[in-house]
Design a protein around this motif. Sequence first.
Motif, PDB file in Angstrom:
ATOM      1  N   UNK A  70      37.155  23.796   6.673  1.00  0.00           N
ATOM      2  CA  UNK A  70      36.000  24.554   7.156  1.00  0.00           C
ATOM      3  C   UNK A  70      35.733  24.223   8.614  1.00  0.00           C
ATOM      4  N   UNK A  71      36.476  24.833   9.521  1.00  0.00           N
ATOM      5  CA  UNK A  71      36.248  24.533  10.929  1.00  0.00           C
ATOM      6  C   UNK A  71      34.821  24.907  11.345  1.00  0.00           C
ATOM      7  N   UNK A  72      34.246  24.102  12.203  1.00  0.00           N
ATOM      8  CA  UNK A  72      32.894  24.353  12.692  1.00  0.00           C
ATOM      9  C   UNK A  72      32.952  25.223  13.948  1.00  0.00           C
ATOM     10  N   UNK A  73      31.791  25.641  14.420  1.00  0.00           N
ATOM     11  CA  UNK A  73      31.737  26.369  15.685  1.00  0.00           C
ATOM     12  C   UNK A  73      32.279  25.515  16.824  1.00  0.00           C
ATOM     13  N   UNK A  74      32.043  24.210  16.756  1.00  0.00           N
ATOM     14  CA  UNK A  74      32.579  23.291  17.773  1.00  0.00           C
ATOM     15  C   UNK A  74      34.106  23.314  17.731  1.00  0.00           C
ATOM     16  N   UNK A  75      34.679  23.330  16.546  1.00  0.00           N
ATOM     17  CA  UNK A  75      36.139  23.378  16.402  1.00  0.00           C
ATOM     18  C   UNK A  75      36.701  24.626  17.067  1.00  0.00           C
ATOM     19  N   UNK A 100      33.979  35.361  15.487  1.00  0.00           N
ATOM     20  CA  UNK A 100      32.845  36.269  15.280  1.00  0.00           C
ATOM     21  C   UNK A 100      32.968  37.012  13.953  1.00  0.00           C
ATOM     22  N   UNK A 101      34.187  37.477  13.623  1.00  0.00           N
ATOM     23  CA  UNK A 101      34.406  38.188  12.358  1.00  0.00           C
ATOM     24  C   UNK A 101      34.117  37.279  11.164  1.00  0.00           C
ATOM     25  N   UNK A 102      34.561  36.040  11.250  1.00  0.00           N
ATOM     26  CA  UNK A 102      34.305  35.095  10.153  1.00  0.00           C
ATOM     27  C   UNK A 102      32.812  34.825   9.996  1.00  0.00           C
ATOM     28  N   UNK A 103      32.121  34.696  11.113  1.00  0.00           N
ATOM     29  CA  UNK A 103      30.668  34.456  11.060  1.00  0.00           C
ATOM     30  C   UNK A 103      29.961  35.655  10.425  1.00  0.00           C
ATOM     31  N   UNK A 104      30.383  36.847  10.805  1.00  0.00           N
ATOM     32  CA  UNK A 104      29.787  38.072  10.249  1.00  0.00           C
ATOM     33  C   UNK A 104      30.064  38.157   8.744  1.00  0.00           C
ATOM     34  N   UNK A 105      31.295  37.864   8.331  1.00  0.00           N
ATOM     35  CA  UNK A 105      31.650  37.894   6.906  1.00  0.00           C
ATOM     36  C   UNK A 105      30.863  36.853   6.131  1.00  0.00           C
ATOM     37  N   UNK A 106      30.718  35.682   6.708  1.00  0.00           N
ATOM     38  CA  UNK A 106      29.965  34.609   6.059  1.00  0.00           C
ATOM     39  C   UNK A 106      28.499  34.998   5.887  1.00  0.00           C
ATOM     40  N   UNK A 107      27.925  35.627   6.912  1.00  0.00           N
ATOM     41  CA  UNK A 107      26.530  36.062   6.836  1.00  0.00           C
ATOM     42  C   UNK A 107      26.361  37.126   5.750  1.00  0.00           C
TER      43      UNK A 107
END
Length: 123
Positions: A70-75, A100-107
């Motif tokens: 689970x890479x972080x935003x820092x990663x 960005x796509x992963x963040x959107x999918x996660x949300x």
Amino acid sequence: IAAFANAAQTCESGILMAQKADALISRMRDRMGVEPDDYSFNGVLLAWSRTSGGMSSARHCESILRSMRNPTNVSWSTVINAYTHAGGALEAAGLLKEMEDRARDSARHQSSNHASNTLSIVV
């Protein structure tokens, strides 16, 4: 690991320092049976991103990123930065879009789970 990351930026043998940080991660996994945490991985990513290894080091950063559970935003940001400093603008842009796509999918997934949990409570 953090000491190697700091040394990678300030000494001529930055790649050697990054390799030593990488070796610690391998030793944690292989010999000690411990899964490194995000902080440890991010330290190794930082070490590699600070070397003068150019695109080769940036690609190695990406391979580490891909090996993380689970890479972080820092990663993600560290690898994007590595590509940017190595002249890999296209690679950096591609990773930014993927992040960005992963963040959107996660949300969306979290929103869906919240709605499902709310329905369960109402029923």
